[in-house]
Design a protein around this motif. Structure first.
Motif, PDB file in Angstrom:
ATOM      1  N   GLY A  66      -4.218   6.350  -4.806  1.00  0.00           N
ATOM      2  CA  GLY A  66      -2.360   5.041  -4.477  1.00  0.00           C
ATOM      3  C   GLY A  66      -3.117   3.654  -4.567  1.00  0.00           C
ATOM      4  N   GLN A  67      -1.982   3.183  -4.539  1.00  0.00           N
ATOM      5  CA  GLN A  67      -1.903   1.459  -4.049  1.00  0.00           C
ATOM      6  C   GLN A  67      -2.746   1.198  -2.478  1.00  0.00           C
ATOM      7  N   GLN A  68      -4.041   0.422  -2.653  1.00  0.00           N
ATOM      8  CA  GLN A  68      -4.426   0.150  -1.955  1.00  0.00           C
ATOM      9  C   GLN A  68      -5.674  -0.713  -1.681  1.00  0.00           C
ATOM     10  N   GLU A 110       0.829  -1.089   0.374  1.00  0.00           N
ATOM     11  CA  GLU A 110      -0.280   0.381   0.289  1.00  0.00           C
ATOM     12  C   GLU A 110       1.394   1.510   0.353  1.00  0.00           C
ATOM     13  N   LEU A 111       0.489   2.092  -0.385  1.00  0.00           N
ATOM     14  CA  LEU A 111       0.987   3.032  -0.938  1.00  0.00           C
ATOM     15  C   LEU A 111      -0.004   4.908  -0.703  1.00  0.00           C
ATOM     16  N   VAL A 112      -0.642   4.937  -0.219  1.00  0.00           N
ATOM     17  CA  VAL A 112      -1.731   6.041  -0.098  1.00  0.00           C
ATOM     18  C   VAL A 112      -2.090   6.632   0.317  1.00  0.00           C
ATOM     19  N   SER A 151     -19.769   4.471  -2.385  1.00  0.00           N
ATOM     20  CA  SER A 151     -17.801   4.507  -2.455  1.00  0.00           C
ATOM     21  C   SER A 151     -18.302   4.519  -3.750  1.00  0.00           C
ATOM     22  N   LEU A 152     -16.936   4.603  -4.436  1.00  0.00           N
ATOM     23  CA  LEU A 152     -16.386   5.061  -5.893  1.00  0.00           C
ATOM     24  C   LEU A 152     -15.591   4.925  -6.008  1.00  0.00           C
ATOM     25  N   VAL A 153     -15.021   4.022  -6.924  1.00  0.00           N
ATOM     26  CA  VAL A 153     -13.995   4.099  -7.457  1.00  0.00           C
ATOM     27  C   VAL A 153     -13.131   3.614  -8.828  1.00  0.00           C
ATOM     28  N   TRP A 154     -12.378   4.607  -8.714  1.00  0.00           N
ATOM     29  CA  TRP A 154     -11.333   4.299 -10.224  1.00  0.00           C
ATOM     30  C   TRP A 154     -10.496   3.144 -10.798  1.00  0.00           C
ATOM     31  N   ALA A 155     -10.253   2.308 -10.700  1.00  0.00           N
ATOM     32  CA  ALA A 155      -9.332   1.088 -10.080  1.00  0.00           C
ATOM     33  C   ALA A 155      -8.621   1.234 -11.537  1.00  0.00           C
ATOM     34  N   ASN A 156      -7.848   0.989 -11.018  1.00  0.00           N
ATOM     35  CA  ASN A 156      -6.160   0.814 -12.623  1.00  0.00           C
ATOM     36  C   ASN A 156      -5.809   1.613 -13.078  1.00  0.00           C
ATOM     37  N   PRO A 157      -6.716   2.752 -13.298  1.00  0.00           N
ATOM     38  CA  PRO A 157      -6.154   4.083 -13.810  1.00  0.00           C
ATOM     39  C   PRO A 157      -4.716   3.941 -15.262  1.00  0.00           C
ATOM     40  N   ARG A 180      -4.249  -2.549  -4.786  1.00  0.00           N
ATOM     41  CA  ARG A 180      -4.154  -2.047  -6.807  1.00  0.00           C
ATOM     42  C   ARG A 180      -4.574  -0.685  -6.301  1.00  0.00           C
ATOM     43  N   PRO A 181      -3.983  -0.304  -7.641  1.00  0.00           N
ATOM     44  CA  PRO A 181      -3.574   1.542  -7.832  1.00  0.00           C
ATOM     45  C   PRO A 181      -5.426   1.626  -8.449  1.00  0.00           C
ATOM     46  N   ALA A 182      -5.916   2.796  -6.840  1.00  0.00           N
ATOM     47  CA  ALA A 182      -7.328   3.483  -7.340  1.00  0.00           C
ATOM     48  C   ALA A 182      -7.580   4.680  -6.729  1.00  0.00           C
ATOM     49  N   LEU A 183      -7.975   5.335  -7.089  1.00  0.00           N
ATOM     50  CA  LEU A 183      -8.958   6.636  -6.818  1.00  0.00           C
ATOM     51  C   LEU A 183     -10.017   6.095  -6.482  1.00  0.00           C
ATOM     52  N   GLN A 184     -10.209   6.627  -4.867  1.00  0.00           N
ATOM     53  CA  GLN A 184     -11.483   6.221  -4.514  1.00  0.00           C
ATOM     54  C   GLN A 184     -12.355   7.727  -3.348  1.00  0.00           C
ATOM     55  N   LEU A 185     -13.439   7.583  -4.318  1.00  0.00           N
ATOM     56  CA  LEU A 185     -14.319   8.715  -3.564  1.00  0.00           C
ATOM     57  C   LEU A 185     -15.332   7.723  -2.542  1.00  0.00           C
ATOM     58  N   GLU A 186     -15.682   8.257  -0.848  1.00  0.00           N
ATOM     59  CA  GLU A 186     -16.295   7.616   0.032  1.00  0.00           C
ATOM     60  C   GLU A 186     -16.520   8.559   1.187  1.00  0.00           C
TER      61      GLU A 186
END
Length: 417
Positions: free
Chosen positions: A115-117, A100-102, A165-171, A149-155
């Motif tokens: 980040g990686q989460q 993880e690196l978030v 929760s909204l996630v963009w995985a592996n951008p 996984r690399p991701a951008l997340q809004l909650e």
């Protein structure tokens, strides 16, 4: 021992601290584990090894020394994994990764992370149809921290009873080729909605993948009483990734592996389960599931027929080496949550402090293939000891009975800091 470039791992822990407002909290684990496996005396790999000894040898006994370290402070978190692997009779080597690196923060009423989460969804234990982002391997013999996984997340949370929760995985794969985006590496948008209704937790899921398209799902978990819980999950997919054989391969020997992972048509997945917990901290978990993304019964019948045909060709001396390679390739589609589509799972456990004893069984009704696992844990203040044993088998015609490993034994000692 080959040297691992640890700079990216050290940066994962050090760089976020450069702008932290307070010293990060650091914790982690040291673990020493060892395991041994026994090869399956039957199946495609065993036949390959008989034709050309050493062609399809099972993994040798190994010892593994691991370090998992996690540092976190307001606004960021980082976790790294380092290991030294020492196979019996071979050279030891080092491995490492960033789990993880978030970075995280708030944006109005929303919480964000980038980040990686780890993003773990759904309600099942043995199988999770709606694990849309992490897609973690289930029922691993040794529980350990998984790679994010690399991701951008809004909650957003509305108290404790409602969330979105909204996630963009592996951008990073959004513009890549299909080969860069298989399975959990596929660029995707995922959504999860949660609503608590009394004793019922209800979830709704949606996902759009770059090449697998759309899928919709739902899940519920109901606490019926102090001792009984019932859960269910369902998902329908427009497309999925699955093992496929080159249609021209038939029963002929090939120069390259005819099995590849590729897109396939629409399917569905579902899981039903219940758990019961007694006053003496004993528990029983029962689950049944269907995975429509796995090969069909007809596909497995054709797989077996091809294996028998290739094995017969191996009796011709001039073809034995080529037949051994083709038989080894026959093991390609064996894996995942279970090779077949239907599964029954039962787990019995008892937890008298500081011990945890468990026994579980996975059965594939189509051909009576089965996996039995027994484990024993001891938990102290700092130390944790674990022993586990797994047996895989079934009738000669079963798919699980063809897996390359028949028995696996594991011992592990872990110290937290």
């Amino acid at each position: 021992m080959p040297r691992v470039d640890c700079l990216p791992l050290l940066l994962a822990l050090a760089l976020p601290a450069a702008w932290a407002d307070e010293a990060p909290a650091v914790r982690g684990e040291w673990r020493l584990s060892g395991w041994d496996t026994q090869a399956n005396p039957r199946g495609p790999l065993a036949e390959a090894n008989r034709l050309v000894p050493g062609t399809a040898a099972t993994a040798p006994p190994q010892a593994l020394a691991e370090l998992e370290a996690r540092a976190e402070a307001p606004g960021w978190a980082a976790e790294v994994w380092l290991a030294s692997v020492a196979p019996a009779g071979g050279r030891s080597h080092a491995e490492g990764r960033v789990n993880e690196l978030v970075l995280n923060g708030t944006w109005g009423d929303w919480q964000w992370s980038a980040g990686q989460q780890r993003v773990a969804w759904d309600v099942g234990y043995g199988f999770r149809p709606n694990d849309l982002v992490g897609q973690e391997a289930r029922r691993t013999l040794l529980a350990a921290a998984t790679e994010g996984r690399p991701a951008l997340q809004l909650e957003r949370f509305w108290g404790a009873d409602r969330a979105l929760s909204l996630v963009w995985a592996n951008p990073q794969h959004a513009g890549g080729s299909q080969r860069d985006a298989l399975g959990a590496d596929e660029a995707a948008l995922a959504l999860r909605g949660y609503q608590r209704l009394g004793a019922l937790d209800a979830f709704a899921f949606a996902r759009w993948g770059r090449h697998t398209g759309a899928s919709l799902g739902a899940a519920v978990a109901w606490v019926a009483s102090e001792s009984l819980e019932v859960h269910a999950s369902w998902r329908v997919l427009q497309r999925s990734d699955g093992w496929q054989i080159d249609p021209t391969a038939a029963d002929r020997l090939q120069r390259s592996n005819p099995w590849q992972v590729g897109p396939q048509g629409g399917s569905s997945q579902w899981l039903l389960g219940l758990s019961w917990t007694g006053q003496a901290r004993q528990s029983l978990l029962l689950e049944a599931w269907h995975d429509g993304t796995a090969p069909s019964d007809d596909a497995w019948t054709a797989w077996r027929q091809r294996g028998l045909a290739v094995a017969s060709l191996g009796r011709v001396p001039a073809l034995s080496a080529a037949a051994a390679g083709n038989l080894a390739w026959q093991a390609s589609p064996l894996g995942g949550a279970g090779p077949r589509r239907e599964h029954l799972f039962a787990r019995l456990s008892w937890q008298p402090d500081p011990w945890l004893l468990s026994l579980d069984a996975l059965v594939e009704p189509a051909d009576r293939g089965r996996v039995l696992t027994a484990s024993l844990h001891w938990q102290g203040d700092r130390w944790r000891l674990q022993g586990a044993w797994r047996w895989v088998g079934g009738p000669d015609a079963s798919v699980l009975g063809a897996l390359p490993t028949r028995r696996t034994a594991l011992l592990a000692a872990t110290r937290s800091f």
